[in-house]
Design a protein around this motif. Structure first.
Motif, short mmCIF file in Angstrom:
data_model
loop_
_atom_site.label_atom_id
_atom_site.label_comp_id
_atom_site.label_asym_id
_atom_site.label_seq_id
_atom_site.Cartn_x
_atom_site.Cartn_y
_atom_site.Cartn_z
N GLU A 199 0.83 -1.21 0.00
CA GLU A 199 0.00 0.00 0.00
C GLU A 199 0.87 1.27 0.00
O GLU A 199 1.84 1.36 0.74
N SER A 200 0.54 2.22 -0.86
CA SER A 200 1.24 3.51 -0.89
C SER A 200 0.28 4.52 -1.52
O SER A 200 -0.76 4.12 -2.05
N PRO A 201 0.61 5.82 -1.49
CA PRO A 201 -0.33 6.81 -2.04
C PRO A 201 -0.68 6.55 -3.50
O PRO A 201 -1.78 6.86 -3.95
N LYS A 202 0.24 5.98 -4.30
CA LYS A 202 -0.08 5.67 -5.70
C LYS A 202 0.32 4.23 -6.00
O LYS A 202 1.50 3.88 -5.97
N MET A 203 -0.69 3.42 -6.27
CA MET A 203 -0.45 2.00 -6.51
C MET A 203 -0.56 1.70 -8.01
O MET A 203 -1.32 2.35 -8.72
N GLY A 204 0.17 0.69 -8.47
CA GLY A 204 0.00 0.19 -9.83
C GLY A 204 1.25 0.28 -10.68
O GLY A 204 2.15 1.08 -10.42
N ARG A 205 1.28 -0.58 -11.69
CA ARG A 205 2.37 -0.53 -12.67
C ARG A 205 2.22 0.75 -13.49
O ARG A 205 1.11 1.11 -13.88
N ILE A 206 3.33 1.38 -13.81
CA ILE A 206 3.27 2.62 -14.59
C ILE A 206 2.65 2.36 -15.97
O ILE A 206 1.95 3.23 -16.52
N THR A 207 2.88 1.17 -16.49
CA THR A 207 2.30 0.83 -17.81
C THR A 207 0.77 0.90 -17.75
O THR A 207 0.13 1.44 -18.65
N THR A 208 0.21 0.36 -16.67
CA THR A 208 -1.25 0.38 -16.50
C THR A 208 -1.74 1.81 -16.34
O THR A 208 -2.78 2.20 -16.88
N LEU A 209 -0.95 2.60 -15.60
CA LEU A 209 -1.35 3.99 -15.33
C LEU A 209 -1.24 4.87 -16.59
O LEU A 209 -1.95 5.86 -16.73
N ILE A 210 -0.36 4.47 -17.50
CA ILE A 210 -0.27 5.18 -18.79
C ILE A 210 -1.48 4.79 -19.64
O ILE A 210 -2.17 5.66 -20.21
N GLU A 211 -1.75 3.49 -19.70
CA GLU A 211 -2.85 3.01 -20.54
C GLU A 211 -4.20 3.59 -20.11
O GLU A 211 -5.04 3.93 -20.95
N SER A 212 -4.37 3.73 -18.80
CA SER A 212 -5.65 4.26 -18.29
C SER A 212 -5.70 5.78 -18.37
O SER A 212 -6.74 6.39 -18.18
N GLY A 213 -4.53 6.39 -18.58
CA GLY A 213 -4.47 7.86 -18.63
C GLY A 213 -4.32 8.48 -17.25
O GLY A 213 -4.21 9.71 -17.11
N GLU A 214 -4.27 7.63 -16.21
CA GLU A 214 -4.25 8.14 -14.83
C GLU A 214 -3.01 8.99 -14.54
O GLU A 214 -3.09 10.01 -13.86
N VAL A 215 -1.86 8.56 -15.07
CA VAL A 215 -0.63 9.31 -14.79
C VAL A 215 -0.72 10.74 -15.36
O VAL A 215 -0.28 11.70 -14.71
N PHE A 216 -1.32 10.89 -16.52
CA PHE A 216 -1.43 12.23 -17.13
C PHE A 216 -2.40 13.10 -16.33
O PHE A 216 -2.14 14.28 -16.10
N ALA A 217 -3.50 12.47 -15.90
CA ALA A 217 -4.48 13.21 -15.10
C ALA A 217 -3.85 13.62 -13.76
O ALA A 217 -3.98 14.76 -13.31
#
Ligand code: FAD
Ligand code: A2P
Length: 274
Positions: A199-217
């Protein structure tokens, strides 16, 4: 009359004196990670982001060498390395026990593709890393050239557990107080650490976060654009391949020293069968 060198002495001369460097400090982060600093050969010139071969004398009297990214910037008078501890690893099962004053072997022939020269000019530089793949970016982040070349720098670091982010987080935090580049960094740096198994403030593989657009948001920046974005990638082979596919899908092309383009990739290690 010439004297025959005994075989034993021949093995001992396998390491010539200039290749021996002295460890100056060691810090352990987790039971899998440590960093150390050592003296730098006066003649060693390298570009931030490059790697060299380092190691120890093996039991057979021959050097046992492995590729290591230089984690310190090119202006630093010492060298820094960030290392994994592989329990049965030929080198790191021993290297993890080095102490200040011990000698390591360093072949002064730096090479690598995670260098500014291999990228065409751009506005935003992404550094994507997992695990010890942060090491070349520890060098590049502390190099003024990085901040002079780009309006914005995003460093992502994905690890299994929170403690594995410590080395990278401390380097990022120290940048703002750095005498040399503190002012250059001001307002340009975005740090994006994520964990996958704790558990941490931001969880997940960066690849998944790019695909979902979450990292940009999360960062408030637009999706990858070859006219603006440049990227450097360093992680396991599987990670590198997955990021590469995402970058290519966004229209970025892989570059090299001889043929600069929009992104470059280096393996953080040679893995098990991937
Ligand atoms: P090895 O026999 O080399 O490796 C045994 C196994 O351990 C590998 O098959 C792999 O599954 C795993 N492993 C090895 N290295 C890592 C790692 N870094 N992270 C996770 N798993 C690993 N290693 C670093 O620790 N820091 C660096 O800066 C670094 N830079 C590298 C740069 C390049 C270009 C390459 C190709 C490798 C780099 N490595 C780095 C890996 C390094 O060369 C060695 O593999 C590592 O030090 C382990 O050595 P070993 O002899 O103990 O085990
Ligand atoms: P995960 O825990 O989901 O495997 P490792 O220690 O195995 O080298 O992994 C370091 C980090 O990189 C872990 O957080 C891991 O996530 C992540 N990772 C491993 N492979 C990939 C991949 N192909 N794409 C994205 N992230 C990856």
């Amino acid at each position: 009359m010439t004297e025959q060198t005994p075989v034993k002495d021949k093995a001992a001369t396998a390491v010539t004196l200039p290749d021996a460097q002295t460890v100056t400090s060691v810090r352990h982060y987790t039971d899998r990670l440590f960093a150390f600093r050592c003296t730098r050969p006066q003649s060693l010139r390298f570009r931030s982001g490059e790697f060299v071969m380092i190691g120890l004398m093996g039991d057979n009297g021959r050097p046992l060498l492995r590729a290591y990214s230089i984690a310190s910037p090119s202006w630093d008078e010492e060298l820094e390395f960030y290392s994994i501890k592989v329990p049965d690893g030929p080198l790191t099962s021993k290297l993890q026990h080095v102490q200040p004053g011990d000698q390591i072997i360093l072949r002064p022939k730096p090479v690598g593709t995670l260098v500014h020269d291999a990228l065409l000019p751009g506005k935003r530089l992404w550094m994507f890393s997992t695990g010890t793949g942060f090491a070349p970016f520890a060098s590049l982040l502390r190099d003024p050239e990085t901040w002079e070349k780009y309006d914005e720098v995003v460093i992502t670091h994905t690890c299994r557990e929170v403690a594995e982010l410590t080395y990278g987080r401390e380097i990022v935090e120290a940048l703002r107080d750095d005498e040399l580049i503190g002012e250059l960094v001001e307002g340009k740096l975005k740090y994006y650490p994520t964990t996958t198994r704790e558990e941490s403030p931001k969880m997940g593989r960066i690849t998944t976060l790019i695909e979902s657009g979450e990292v940009f948001a999360d960062l408030g920046i637009p999706p990858l654009d070859p006219a603006v974005d440049r990227a450097m990638v360093c992680g396991s082979l599987a990670f590198n391949l997955d990021i590469k596919a995402l970058l290519e899908k966004a229209g970025l092309r892989e570059g090299a020293n001889s043929d600069p383009a929009e992104f470059v990739v280096e393996k953080a290690f040679v893995g098990d069968g991937v």
